[in-house]
Every structure is written in structure tokens, then in C-alpha cells.
Write a protein that holds these residues in place. Structure first.
Motif, mmCIF file in Angstrom:
data_model
loop_
_atom_site.group_PDB
_atom_site.id
_atom_site.type_symbol
_atom_site.label_atom_id
_atom_site.label_comp_id
_atom_site.label_asym_id
_atom_site.label_seq_id
_atom_site.Cartn_x
_atom_site.Cartn_y
_atom_site.Cartn_z
ATOM 1 N N LEU A 275 67.398 81.426 44.901
ATOM 2 C CA LEU A 275 67.507 80.487 46.018
ATOM 3 C C LEU A 275 67.476 81.189 47.369
ATOM 4 C CD1 LEU A 275 70.179 77.908 44.787
ATOM 5 C CD2 LEU A 275 67.709 77.890 44.509
ATOM 6 N N THR B 199 61.788 74.376 42.163
ATOM 7 C CA THR B 199 62.980 74.558 43.007
ATOM 8 C C THR B 199 62.590 74.584 44.486
ATOM 9 O OG1 THR B 199 64.003 75.838 41.246
ATOM 10 C CG2 THR B 199 64.976 76.051 43.430
ATOM 11 N N HIS B 200 61.478 75.253 44.775
ATOM 12 C CA HIS B 200 61.014 75.322 46.168
ATOM 13 C C HIS B 200 60.667 73.938 46.697
ATOM 14 C CE1 HIS B 200 58.010 76.853 49.336
ATOM 15 N NE2 HIS B 200 59.244 77.008 49.781
ATOM 16 N N MET C 164 63.837 72.192 47.414
ATOM 17 C CA MET C 164 64.435 72.728 48.638
ATOM 18 C C MET C 164 63.765 72.136 49.884
ATOM 19 S SD MET C 164 64.606 76.713 49.785
ATOM 20 C CE MET C 164 65.815 77.218 48.599
#
Lengths: 223, 501
Positions: free
Chosen positions: B16, B48-49, B52
Motif C-alpha cells: 500500500l 488495490t490500486h 485506492m
């Protein structure tokens, strides 16, 4: 609206409001306003209300999202603040203490909301943040996106959610959050890490949100 | 399987910190290229990106939103709460130091015991949890902001016992909160305003608990005596109930009285307007009362066309800045009518009234009435027994006729038009074509209070939408006319609904 029956409250309606939220934690010190309230000055309570009303609304809104019954919860938060003020001894900064109470009130509301689902009128809530300068359809779309965000936030535990809201939405530092939630800084960082990890995964997996980045004019990620 | 669990099946978790640095543009060209190459080949990190970026975008939107809150709506309740806090603080400062030390030790023990019992994380959470426990009956939810009730008139004497166990005398400036318990002495009466156009009259010898006093509902717990309520139309999620003797009397906008005779353990409910439902402790409906009707346990339900229930004094505005008018105990008076409210006489009276001329009307035991005007200054006014006695020798006021001149009616109706306008605008959202003329038939009591509002039976108003009629009725029921005297007057007010361009 200030009624004519309350001149002593109306007189302080334009009292200066403390500045940016980042500055709040630095500007308090031992607040003479609190001492005045504790000494029985009723007007000091109202000054406290005027000074912190925007902060309280903002924390409640960001904790509970666009469908929250803001008026009731904000009032409840101030009732709790007034009732607890006599016990405030300056061990923490006033704003930290207020953040703690408001966060707890919001969290209690969240629990009761989970325990007893209620129907809310989306259109009525949308109107609540409308003003003359905003396009109603834009507001409606934005609220739809924010509802999607809060749908996933609702799946986080209370502790993780509180830390994430205070850090990512409110912009507080972990050391400040640690005082508010009364936990070690390391615990705050851990909660934040797991809260973000869960939330990112949930957001990415939500097909309803696939269009959001395009709607917001943010370029697609190249594979 | 949750997205997180699915993600954890993969060989590595997304970094992260690295992705956050990429999103914030904090990486060098080389570092950025390396992460982007990895993203191209790693589904976990790419997902995940994406999450985010969504989170960042939505956070920005959230931070730009400016929620609107009507602070004016909470002003009165918070002012009362502030006053209560100040009163508590002053009461606390009067306690002898020795007692304070003892109390502190006791409080410490109680708090410690409570902490162990609840294991709750913060003071507010503990408080809220305590409230939830205290109100764990089926209908007592902890939702909705707390209301504070205001005594608008007091005849005789009464006491308030609060949740902390302290007792104070009831006064015309008393502010009541959830958890308070009222006790009225013999020959006494208290008028209490709970919210706009909603309130109740507590009769002599009554014990009444304010079990719930919140925006989403009011529950009055009647241990003995009589309470008469006037309730404006409630929203779907709101309730107003009186609990007595194991029964619940639930209402949706009406005027009704609940009495509970302790000796006979008998509950009586009388409804002069609207609709209430009486149910027993198991929730089974035992009587469905549509006005005018009366129900008594063991006697059943019957029609009661001649009900004359007391109306609580419900001024439309907060009374806090008004001076107090006091009338000494005067056994010759059965009742007084002051500023639109009819209040029990005899035992002495205290109430807040507006500064300036106030018309008082006394109903005497021998059937005569006396009406006079007092100039009330900002400091308040006390009328002593001797001054009241002199009224016995003053000329009598006829009660045979009642009158209200057209200009007085016009003045009150014109002042109330903005409220009706709001009702109309609200209804226009449902029915954009709504318009035309209609008539309201308004019945005013001898004291100047609106007793009943109905659409004129021969006008188009008979076809008004229900919600508009309810809204208009709720607004007009708290209009106050100059006291016409006698049995009151009835008149028709023509209203025209015209849509704007």
C-alpha cells in the motif's frame, strides 16, 4: 434562525469561528470559554455552539455519510457536550475532547441504525446539501457515489471506520487520533492499514463504481 | 468469499505504501516505471490500486460536500440544555464540602461499578448505553434527538423528580427533560409544551413520568391521575403514547385524555378529536377509538359527543424571554383564561406572558365571570389576593354572547398565512395542478383558542388533499384570537390557492 426571544444568543451568532480544521488542535490551549461555561455563564455555552457547530456537522457527516439525519445527531452531540462540560478538566485539548464525544455519538447512532434499518428518502437528503451555486443533478450524482462509498464503509468494524474517517476524511494525524479514540498510536496505524486494505478491495470489486473514475474525469489505469 | 480473502489467496499482498507513493506522484522516474511494470502483470496490485484511486476520488468529493444543517431548529433545545447544565452546576456548588467529598467517593464507586458492568470505551458511549438499558422496553428506542418540555402555566404546586434522584419545585420557568417525573398537588394543574402545537395538561394529584421525550416519539408514563394531550399530526416514524396500568394509548394527531384511577386500577381514555388505539401489555389492541369516544376498562367503549377536554396552553414561540405573571391563591376562582389558555383557578397561578397588555378572565364559583386587562412590565407582575378580591365588586361581564370583530379575525388569519403557504407549497410537489378557492370553518373557544378546523362543507375545500388539510389544521390549531368570551365563535375564512408563474 435566531428567535427574538433569545437576544443573548443572537448577539454572539457572528462570533469568530476558529480556522481550518488542522489548526483547531493547535489553537485551543486552556480555553477560557470552557471556564466561563463551567462557572455558570449560559452565554458561553452558545459561544461554544457557534464556534464548533461546523466542526461537529462535518465530523458527523463524514462519519455517517449522506443519508444521516444530521440535524438530530448534531443536536444530540451538543447535548452530550453540554452535559459533559462540567467534567472537562483540560486533560485533553478541547477539540480533541469534542471530537471524542461527537465520534462516540455518531458511533452510537451507527449501531442503532444497523440494529434497526430505516427507509430514507434519497431526494430529501440530496436537497439538504443543495444551495444556489450547485447543480441539483450534479449533487444527486455525487450523493449516489458517496452512498456507494458508505455502503462499503458500513462493512468495516466501528474502530477501523472511526480511524479511517478521522485520518483520511478529516486529515488528522495518527497521534491526534490516538488521543481521540484513546488507543496507542501503533494501534491506530494498524487499524488504518487494515481499514484501507479492506476498503480498497471492496471498492475495486464493486461493479457499480467502475464508472466512477470516468465520471470524475480521471484517466483509466493502463493495464 | 470476501474480496480481502480472495486477495489473500495470492502469493503476495499489495504494497500500500508504494501504491500510495505512486498515486501521490512521489516516486522517481525509475521507481514509477518499476511499479507500473509490476502493476501491468499483477492483478492483486492493480485491483488495490484501482480501489485506492476510487477512495481518493470519493474522499475529495466528500470533502467538497457542504452539508446543510438547520441550526435554528436545535437552538431552543440547546438553550434549555445549557440552562439545565448551569442550574446543575449551581446546585452542585451549594453542596457542603464535606458532603461533596462523600458524594465524590460514592460517585467514584458507582462509576467504577458501571464501568465494570458496561466495559464501554468512552464516556459518551457509556452514557448512551445507560440510556438504552434504562429504556429497554419494546417501544423505547434511543433514536431521535432529545426534546425538552416547557411549563407554560402552573396553577398551584407540583414537584419534578429527575433521573439523578433530585427533586425540585415545579415553576412556570421549569424545563423538563426525558426521565423527569411530575407530581401535582391537589387543586393544581400544569400546562406543558413539548413541541410546536403539541403538549399536555397534567391535572391535580397526577403522577406522570416523561419516559421518552425525543423527536421521534413521546411516551408519558401515567402512574395515577389524569393527563390531557393535544398532539399535532405525527410523521410516519413518530409516536406519542401514554402508558398507564399496563395499557398503552397510542395516538396519531388528536386531542385526548387518559386517566388512571389507582384505587380501582381503572384506565379511562377519552378522545375529543382524532383517533387513538388502546392496547394492553401484550400489544393486543383492546379498543380503537375514533372521536368523540370514551373507553374505560371493564366498561368498554361508547360514543361521547359532549366531551370537553382541557386544552394545553401552547404558545407558538419560545417563552424564555417573557416575564412571569403571578396570581395569588384565590378560592373564588374556578378557572382563569389568560393569553389563550384556560387554567385551573383557586390555588394560585404563575405563567410566562408577553410584555404589555394581557387580558385575564376569571370564572367564579357563583357562575359569574370577571374580565380585566393588566399591563405586564418586563420585570413581571404579581397580583395579590386583595386586588383579586376587589374584582368581586367590579361590574360583571356578560357571558351570554360572544363576539369577535372582523378586523381581529383578519389580523390573525393574515399573520398565519405564511404557515398555510408552506403547507400549500409542500402539497404542490405532490399535485402540481393544485389550486382554487376553498373555505375553512374555524371554531374559536371563549378564551380565543382554536377548538376545531374543518373544510367548509359547501366549498371546494371538501376535496382538499388529506395531507394539505392535515398541515393546515396543524398550523391553524395554534392560532390565538382575542378572547371572544362566552362559548366562543365559529366563522368561515375563505382561502385562495394560486400558483406562481
Amino acid at each position: 434562525m435566531i428567535s427574538s426571544a433569545a437576544p443573548q444568543w443572537a448577539q454572539v451568532a457572528d462570533a469568530p469561528v476558529l480556522g481550518a480544521r488542522r489548526g483547531l488542535l493547535l489553537m485551543d490551549g486552556v480555553d477560557p470559554l470552557v471556564r466561563r461555561a463551567q462557572a455558570g455563564d449560559e452565554r458561553a455555552y452558545h459561544e461554544l455552539f457557534v464556534r464548533h457547530q461546523k466542526d461537529v456537522v462535518r465530523i458527523v457527516y463524514r462519519t455517517l455519510g449522506p443519508d444521516a439525519d444530521l440535524d438530530d445527531i448534531v443536536q444530540e452531540a451538543f447535548v452530550q457536550i453540554f452535559r459533559s462540560l462540567a467534567r472537562f478538566r483540560g486533560d485533553a485539548k478541547l477539540t480533541t475532547w469534542i471530537y471524542r464525544i461527537v465520534t462516540n455519538v455518531a458511533r452510537m447512532h451507527l449501531r442503532s441504525r444497523r440494529a434497526r434499518p430505516t427507509l430514507t428518502s434519497a431526494s430529501a437528503r440530496d436537497l439538504a446539501i443543495a444551495d444556489d451555486t450547485q447543480d441539483p443533478s450534479e449533487i444527486s450524482q455525487r450523493n449516489a457515489r458517496l452512498r456507494a462509498l458508505y455502503k462499503h464503509l458500513d462493512l468495516l468494524s466501528d474502530k477501523k471506520r472511526t480511524v479511517l474517517v478521522l485520518h483520511d476524511f478529516e486529515g488528522l494525524l495518527p497521534v491526534e487520533i490516538a488521543k481521540i479514540v484513546e488507543a496507542p498510536v501503533l494501534t491506530v496505524r494498524t487499524r488504518l492499514f487494515y481499514a484501507r486494505r479492506e476498503l480498497y478491495a471492496a471498492l475495486a470489486a464493486d461493479p457499480e463504481l467502475a464508472e466512477v473514475l470516468r465520471e470524475l474525469g480521471i484517466a483509466e489505469e493502463k493495464p | 468469499m470476501s474480496p480481502v480473502a480472495e486477495q489473500e489467496r495470492h502469493t503476495h499482498a499489495a504494497k500500500l505504501a508504494a501504491l500510495a507513493a505512486l498515486a501521490a506522484g512521489q516516486l522517481s522516474t525509475t521507481g514509477r516505471a518499476r511499479i507500473e511494470r509490476h502493476l501491468a502483470s499483477c492483478d492483486v496490485c492493480r485491483s488495490t490500486h484501482q480501489g485506492m484511486r476510487l477512495h481518493h476520488a470519493l474522499t475529495r468529493e466528500l470533502q467538497q460536500a457542504e452539508p446543510a444543517v438547520d441550526f435554528g431548529k436545535m437552538e431552543l433545545a440547546l438553550r434549555r440544555e445549557a440552562r439545565r447544565a448551569v442550574e446543575r452546576e449551581r446546585a452542585g456548588s451549594r453542596v457542603l464540602p464535606r458532603l461533596a467529598v462523600a458524594a465524590a467517593i460514592l460517585l467514584g464507586l458507582v462509576v467504577a461499578q458501571h464501568w465494570y458492568a458496561t466495559r464501554s470505551p468512552g464516556p459518551t458511549a457509556q452514557h448512551a448505553k445507560t440510556q438504552q438499558t434504562a429504556g429497554s422496553t419494546r417501544n423505547f428506542t434511543n433514536e431521535g434527538a432529545q426534546l425538552t418540555a416547557e411549563v407554560t402555566a402552573l396553577a398551584g404546586h407540583g414537584q419534578v423528580h429527575d433521573a439523578a434522584g433530585t427533586t425540585r419545585d415545579l415553576t412556570p420557568t421549569s424545563v423538563l427533560a426525558e426521565g423527569d417525573r411530575l407530581e401535582l398537588a391537589a387543586g393544581s394543574q400544569a400546562h406543558v409544551r413539548v413541541a410546536d402545537a403539541t403538549g399536555f395538561v397534567v391535572e391535580e394529584g397526577t403522577q406522570l413520568g416523561l419516559s421518552k421525550l425525543r423527536t421521534n416519539g413521546v411516551i408519558l408514563d401515567l402512574s395515577g391521575g389524569s393527563v390531557t394531550s393535544q398532539v399535532r399530526h405525527l410523521e410516519v416514524n413518530q409516536r406519542y403514547e401514554v402508558h398507564a396500568g399496563g395499557y398503552r394509548v397510542a395516538v396519531r394527531g388528536t386531542h385526548f385524555r387518559v386517566s388512571f384511577a389507582v384505587a380501582k386500577a381503572q384506565l379511562t381514555a377519552e378522545v375529543s378529536e382524532g383517533h387513538v388505539v388502546v392496547s394492553d401489555a401484550s400489544g393486543t389492541v383492546v379498543s380503537d377509538l375514533i372521536a368523540p369516544a370514551r373507553f374505560a376498562v371493564n366498561e368498554g367503549q361508547r360514543a361521547a359527543p359532549n366531551l370537553a377536554l382541557a386544552a394545553p396552553r401552547l404558545p407558538a414561540q419560545p417563552l424564555t424571554s417573557w416575564p412571569v405573571l403571578r396570581l395569588a391563591a384565590w378560592p373564588e376562582a374556578v378557572a382563569f383564561t389568560v393569553d389563550g389558555g384556560r387554567i385551573l383557578g383557586g390555588a394560585g397561578l404563575a405563567m410566562r406572558v408577553p410584555v404589555g397588555d394581557v387580558t385575564l378572565r376569571a370564572e367564579l364559583r357563583d357562575g359569574r365571570t370577571r374580565q380585566w386587562t393588566e399591563q405586564v412590565p418586563e420585570a413581571g407582575l404579581s397580583i395579590e389576593h386583595d386586588a383579586l378580591d376587589r374584582l368581586l365588586h367590579a361590574p360583571s361581564v356578560s357571558t351570554a354572547t360572544a363576539s369577535l370583530d372582523a378586523s381581529s379575525i383578519r389580523g390573525v388569519v393574515t399573520a398565519g398565512m405564511p404557515e398555510l403557504q408552506r403547507c400549500y407549497e409542500r402539497s404542490l410537489k405532490q399535485r402540481p395542478d393544485l389550486g382554487g378557492r376553498f373555505g375553512l370553518r374555524i371554531e374559536v373557544t371563549g378564551g380565543g383558542q382554536v377548538r376545531r378546523v374543518t373544510p367548509h362543507p359547501e366549498a371546494e375545500g371538501a376535496n382538499l388533499p388529506d395531507d394539505l388539510l392535515r398541515c393546515i389544521r396543524a398550523a391553524t390549531l395554534h392560532w390565538h384570537f382575542p378572547a371572544p368570551g362566552g362559548a366562543g365563535v365559529t366563522f368561515d375564512a375563505p382561502i385562495r390557492l394560486t400558483q406562481g408563474k
